[in-house]
Design a protein around this motif. Sequence first.
Motif, short mmCIF file in Angstrom:
data_model
loop_
_atom_site.label_atom_id
_atom_site.label_comp_id
_atom_site.label_asym_id
_atom_site.label_seq_id
_atom_site.Cartn_x
_atom_site.Cartn_y
_atom_site.Cartn_z
N MET A 1 -7.18 -15.53 -57.50
CA MET A 1 -5.75 -15.79 -57.62
C MET A 1 -5.11 -14.67 -58.42
N ILE A 2 -3.95 -14.20 -57.96
CA ILE A 2 -3.23 -13.16 -58.66
C ILE A 2 -2.75 -13.69 -60.01
N GLU A 3 -2.89 -12.89 -61.06
CA GLU A 3 -2.41 -13.28 -62.37
C GLU A 3 -0.91 -12.97 -62.46
N PHE A 4 -0.08 -13.99 -62.23
CA PHE A 4 1.34 -13.79 -62.19
C PHE A 4 1.90 -13.42 -63.56
N GLN A 5 1.20 -13.78 -64.63
CA GLN A 5 1.64 -13.39 -65.96
C GLN A 5 1.64 -11.87 -66.10
N THR A 6 0.60 -11.22 -65.56
CA THR A 6 0.53 -9.76 -65.58
C THR A 6 1.65 -9.16 -64.75
N LEU A 7 1.91 -9.73 -63.58
CA LEU A 7 3.00 -9.23 -62.73
C LEU A 7 4.34 -9.36 -63.43
N ARG A 8 4.54 -10.48 -64.10
CA ARG A 8 5.82 -10.70 -64.78
C ARG A 8 6.00 -9.69 -65.92
N ALA A 9 4.95 -9.45 -66.68
CA ALA A 9 5.06 -8.50 -67.79
C ALA A 9 5.36 -7.09 -67.28
N THR A 10 4.72 -6.70 -66.18
CA THR A 10 4.98 -5.38 -65.61
C THR A 10 6.41 -5.28 -65.10
N ARG A 11 6.88 -6.32 -64.43
CA ARG A 11 8.26 -6.34 -63.93
C ARG A 11 9.26 -6.19 -65.07
N GLU A 12 9.05 -6.94 -66.14
CA GLU A 12 9.98 -6.88 -67.26
C GLU A 12 9.96 -5.51 -67.93
N SER A 13 8.80 -4.88 -67.98
CA SER A 13 8.71 -3.55 -68.57
C SER A 13 9.48 -2.53 -67.74
N TYR A 14 9.35 -2.61 -66.42
CA TYR A 14 10.08 -1.68 -65.55
C TYR A 14 11.58 -1.97 -65.55
N ASP A 15 11.95 -3.23 -65.67
CA ASP A 15 13.38 -3.54 -65.82
C ASP A 15 13.96 -2.81 -67.03
#
Length: 215
Positions: A1-15
């Motif tokens: 399963m994809i770790e959505f917490q990691t995806l969210r943290a990366t998204r927020e950093s790029y924002d």
Amino acid sequence: MIEFQTLRATRESYDAIAPTYVELFQDSLRDRPLERALLSAFAELVRADGDGAVADLGCGPGYVTAHLRGLGLNAFGVDASPVMIDLAREAHPELRFEVGSMAALDIDDGALGGVLSRWSVIHTPPRDVPAILAEMARVLAPGGHLLVSFPATDGPHDETEAYDHAVATAYRWSPDHLAALLRDHGLTETARTVIEPQPTDKRQFQEVQLLARKA
């Protein structure tokens, strides 16, 4: 399963760094003739094999998506960062850009003639990358083409290696290992380039670009 917490943290950093990112990298293809040549070859292959739509996954502010459109492709961009997508739409209002995740693409099965993944998998933990590759394979039509780029590990026996990145933890990959994962999902490598770093580059990593075709 994809770790959505990691995806969210990366998204927020790029924002948070999106405007600075645009300033630093919007002209980056100008000084990369080898990459431009490979993008041109990718475009030619897609056009020859049905001329289907092309998704630029992890498109950021959209300058590479626009470059693909300039090569004659029906290209659109997808990025997890809403701020990046806003900037892409502002800079290229004639093109289509969507907020989305590579882990769950809102694209029909077999809908695309090509997928570009330009450094977009580097922040994904290695255990989650096979699921991302499965999504890429799912949305490609038979005969469709994938071009994926990433930094290489130092030796063939190092499958992956984490490294510090200004935005979020990133990972280098063994080209052979990633090519094997592509094969597991019905994507056969057709070409690869390995670009050596310049002496002045901050990181002395080889840059790899793999071109693969869906059976």
